[in-house]
Every structure is written in C-alpha cells, then in structure tokens.
Design an enzyme around this catalytic site. Structure first.
Site, PDB file in Angstrom:
ATOM      1  N   ASP A  46      54.002  41.904 -23.063  1.00 37.80           N
ATOM      2  CA  ASP A  46      52.960  41.797 -22.041  1.00 37.80           C
ATOM      3  C   ASP A  46      52.002  42.994 -22.086  1.00 37.80           C
ATOM      4  O   ASP A  46      52.355  44.071 -22.568  1.00 37.80           O
ATOM      5  CB  ASP A  46      53.586  41.797 -20.638  1.00 37.80           C
ATOM      6  CG  ASP A  46      54.330  40.506 -20.329  1.00 37.80           C
ATOM      7  OD1 ASP A  46      54.489  39.659 -21.233  1.00 37.80           O
ATOM      8  OD2 ASP A  46      54.776  40.364 -19.177  1.00 37.80           O
ATOM      9  N   HIS A 188      56.796  45.453 -23.496  1.00 34.09           N
ATOM     10  CA  HIS A 188      55.361  45.737 -23.356  1.00 34.09           C
ATOM     11  C   HIS A 188      54.888  46.448 -24.621  1.00 34.09           C
ATOM     12  O   HIS A 188      55.402  47.529 -24.947  1.00 34.09           O
ATOM     13  CB  HIS A 188      55.118  46.603 -22.117  1.00 34.09           C
ATOM     14  CG  HIS A 188      55.528  45.903 -20.843  1.00 34.09           C
ATOM     15  ND1 HIS A 188      56.834  45.853 -20.422  1.00 34.09           N
ATOM     16  CD2 HIS A 188      54.800  45.200 -19.945  1.00 34.09           C
ATOM     17  CE1 HIS A 188      56.898  45.142 -19.294  1.00 34.09           C
ATOM     18  NE2 HIS A 188      55.676  44.743 -18.979  1.00 34.09           N
TER      19      HIS A 188
HETATM   20 NI    NI Z   1      52.244  42.876 -16.969  1.00 34.39          NI
END
Ligand code: NI
Length: 237
Positions: A46, A188
């Site tokens: 993400d 991430h």
């Molecule tokens: Ni996020």
C-alpha cells in the site's frame, strides 16, 4: 505420479504467464488443474509508488518470479507514473488506495465517490481500462456504502505493522509467524525496511514451496468469483 507432476508444471506455467505476460488471469476452469499440495499466497503493498523503494522491490520480485498486488495512492501514481506502468507490464495487479489516502470510514457517499473515482479514472487513463480493486485506507469504509463500490475490495489476514517498527527482522518474523496458504499479507512499499523484509519473505516461503500470486489470481485459484463491494481478507474468500 507423472500426471500430478504434469499438472503442477501446467499450474506453474499459468502463474508465470500471469506474472510475466502482462497480467493474464488464470481461466476459471484452470482451478481443477491445480494440485492440492501447492501453496499460494499474496503479498500486497500500500501507499506507493515511491522512487527508491518501489523500483527496488520490483527488481527483486522480477528476479524471484514473484507476483504482488499494489494498492496505489492516486497522488503517488501521478508523481511516479513510470513505476505504475512497470507494475502492470511485469504482471502485478494494480489496485486503488484512494486519491489522497483519506479515511473512508465516516466519509460521506460523495466523498467516497470522489476519492475512489478520481484515482480509478487516473489509473484507467494511465494504464488501461479494467478493474482497479479497492483497498480502503486502514481497511475500513462507512458501513452501508459498500454497494456504491463497483469493484471487489481487499483487506488482509497478515499485518506485521511494518510502518510502526520499520525493522526488517521484526517484519519478517511477524509475517512468517502468521503466514499460511491463501494468506493476504499487508506491507508498504514506501519503506526501505519493508522492501528488504518482503524479499526475505519471498525467499523463505518460496523455499517452503509457496507461489506468490496476485490477489485476483489467489481468489480464482480458490474458485472464488470476486464480487463488487465485497471485502476479501484471504484467498479463500
Ligand atoms: Ni494506506
């Protein structure tokens, strides 16, 4: 025995096509050809793309023949369009993480439509028409607004909280402790420590017989037909 081996090779070829052939998805009837002992898992990233981390991750995934799913923040994709194009070209699944990473829980229908729609329109224009599955920031969306989402939504089953520790060894350990077949792992790609962790995770789990596929492939391999507005947490649905 030879038949099982042949089926395994066939499944492997399908995955490779998915990974290297520009995102071809596995046909629905391919499910029957997948031997039961093969383990599939999905890495998801993400908040990117980001220069210096996402590109290094893409290099590492390519070297390892591993596919992943990237939920892009629209503003980040606008700033790094070549990284988004590269994801698509190398067979990864590209998804939507809203235009400016707003919390969709508590947001009005109009705000949700704006944040999701702007990013979706940008991705369709930059990459190609098609579905850009949604991961709402923080995995949350105002209850009752799901029906306005026109694509499947993806949460996760393994969360090492990589953004908090920023510690490669801790992230690797947390993921390996919880990972199992059909897990959807949250990371991430904006942190160097998470990129290092992801590549170590791929090395370790590939040695244990896992195949890294996109979320879309993972659901199809489980015979799940993804539905718009439904939140998926594992590959089993
Ligand atoms: Ni996020």
């Amino acid at each position: 025995m030879w038949r099982q081996r042949l089926l395994f090779l066939l499944a492997a070829a399908l995955i490779l096509l998915g990974c290297l052939g520009g995102g071809e998805s596995i046909p629905a009837d391919g499910t029957a050809a997948i031997p039961a002992e093969t383990k599939y898992i999905a890495l998801t990233f993400d908040d990117g793309p980001r220069q210096g981390t996402t590109d290094r991750l893409l290099d590492g995934l390519r070297e390892r023949g591993a596919c992943a799913t990237f939920f892009l923040v629209g503003e980040q994709a606008q700033a790094n369009p070549e990284l988004a194009r590269r994801m698509k070209a190398e067979g990864h699944q590209v998804g939507n993480h809203t235009w400016s990473h707003v919390r969709l829980e508590g947001a009005s229908s109009a705000e949700i439509a704006e944040e999701v729609g702007k990013s979706e329109a940008f991705l369709k224009n930059l990459l190609e028409e098609g579905e850009y599955w949604l991961r709402p920031p923080y995995g949350l969306i105002t209850p009752g607004t799901e029906q306005q989402i026109t694509v499947p939504m993806v949460k996760w089953s393994v969360d090492p909280r990589d953004w908090e520790s920023r510690d490669t060894a801790k992230v690797v350990q947390a993921v390996l402790k919880d990972a199992k077949p059909n897990s959807i792992i949250l990371l991430h790609d904006i942190y160097p420590t998470s990129v290092d962790a992801a590549l170590q995770i791929v090395d370790t789990l590939q040695a244990e017989g896992y195949w890294f596929v996109t979320v879309e492939e993972l659901l199809r391999l489980n015979g799940v037909t993804p539905q718009a507005g439904t939140m998926y947490r594992t590959g089993a649905g």
